[in-house]
Design an enzyme around this catalytic site. Structure first.
Site, short mmCIF file in Angstrom:
data_model
loop_
_atom_site.label_atom_id
_atom_site.label_comp_id
_atom_site.label_asym_id
_atom_site.label_seq_id
_atom_site.Cartn_x
_atom_site.Cartn_y
_atom_site.Cartn_z
CE LYS A 37 -1.67 2.28 3.35
NZ LYS A 37 -2.15 3.56 3.80
CG ASP A 64 -4.39 4.91 1.32
OD1 ASP A 64 -5.51 5.41 1.17
OD2 ASP A 64 -3.79 4.87 2.42
CE LYS A 66 -7.21 7.40 3.75
NZ LYS A 66 -5.80 6.97 3.68
CG ASP A 69 -10.80 18.15 -6.53
OD1 ASP A 69 -11.63 18.99 -6.93
OD2 ASP A 69 -9.60 18.42 -6.31
CB THR A 73 -10.65 17.10 -10.30
OG1 THR A 73 -10.93 18.35 -10.92
CG2 THR A 73 -9.22 17.11 -9.79
CB THR A 124 -10.23 5.23 12.29
OG1 THR A 124 -8.98 5.37 11.64
CG2 THR A 124 -11.02 4.11 11.65
N GLY A 214 1.30 -2.08 8.53
CA GLY A 214 2.55 -1.36 8.30
C GLY A 214 3.64 -1.77 9.26
NE ARG A 215 3.10 2.44 12.68
CZ ARG A 215 2.37 3.31 13.37
NH1 ARG A 215 2.99 4.20 14.14
NH2 ARG A 215 1.05 3.29 13.31
#
Ligand code: C5P
Length: 238
Positions: A37, A64, A66, A69, A73, A124, A214-215
């Protein structure tokens, strides 16, 4: 549809502005996770060329960004993103139904291998009092469901949502609507700044399709071992 292998459920979030670091991780993790991602941090620093370079490591890319607009666009942004053939892209559902339809229509230009178009409902990081201050007088869960439904009736393939929202959305929106879930922590990983967390196996058990992690992988001493452990836990349901 063929059943996903357990490692294919995970998209590893490469939250970095450093292209070399992203390439190193993407190369190392190829075959150990389902995809990567790439979000605004990476994209702002490295652009579409950077995304393409990561893609060449051989894994599907969830872009990702997001988008939010006016419809024209957003459609143009998705068309530009198709150049790197992402497997998933996303837009803010509160951009409204004309924007949502424009996003799907633009993605469809890629034909059969088109990316899934996902909606982002309520971030979130927002709670009910944040919603009130922007004029939305309902609970977070009602707003999430309302926006997810708007996504579904306008042709989006699914939403990004928290684990807390998975069961309700699955119940109301059916089994084919994709639920992509961040905020995942194996029991052996640190929580970092994530508060409402679930384990990978629990998230899949309650109905998530894909996990964004992720981490726990990227900051592990051995990212490959961490990814393999997560896949094994999903397979075992523990
Ligand atoms: O490192 P960690 O597993 O917390 O990374 C989670 C990823 O999912 C990050 O890229 C973060 O921006 C993203 N995300 C999230 N919570 C959301 C939406 C996206 O953590 N509600």
């Amino acid at each position: 549809m063929t059943k996903l292998k357990s490692h294919e459920r995970t998209f590893v979030a490469l939250d970095t502005s450093d292209l070399l670091q992203a390439l190193e991780l993407a190369n190392a993790l190829s075959g150990h996770v389902g995809g990567v991602k790439l979000g605004k941090e990476f994209f702002t620093a490295c652009g579409l060329d950077g995304v393409q370079a990561v893609k060449e490591c051989g894994m599907p890319v969830f872009l990702d960004l997001k988008f939010h607009d006016i419809p024209n666009t957003v459609a143009g942004a998705i068309k530009a993103a198709l150049l790197v053939s992402p497997c998933m892209v996303n837009v803010h559902a509160c951009g409204g139904e004309t924007m949502l339809r424009a996003a799907v229509q633009s993605a469809e230009e890629a034909g059969e291998g088109r990316p899934l178009v996902l909606g982002v409902t309520v971030l979130t990081s927002m709670d009910e009092s944040d919603l009130q201050k922007i004029g939305i007088e309902c609970s977070v869960s009602d707003q999430v469901l309302r926006l997810a439904y708007l996504c579904q009736i306008n042709g989006l393939d699914g939403v990004v949502c928290s684990a807390q929202e998975v069961e309700g959305l699955r119940k109301h929106l059916g089994k084919n609507f994709k639920l992509v879930v961040p905020g995942i922590r194996p029991h052996w990983a640190q929580n970092n700044d994530q508060k409402r967390i679930v384990t990978p196996a629990d998230a899949i058990a309650i109905g998530a399709d894909y996990l964004v992690i992720g981490r726990p992988i990227t900051k592990a001493d051995d990212p490959i071992e961490a990814a393999d452990k997560i896949a094994a836990e999903i397979a075992a349901g523990t």
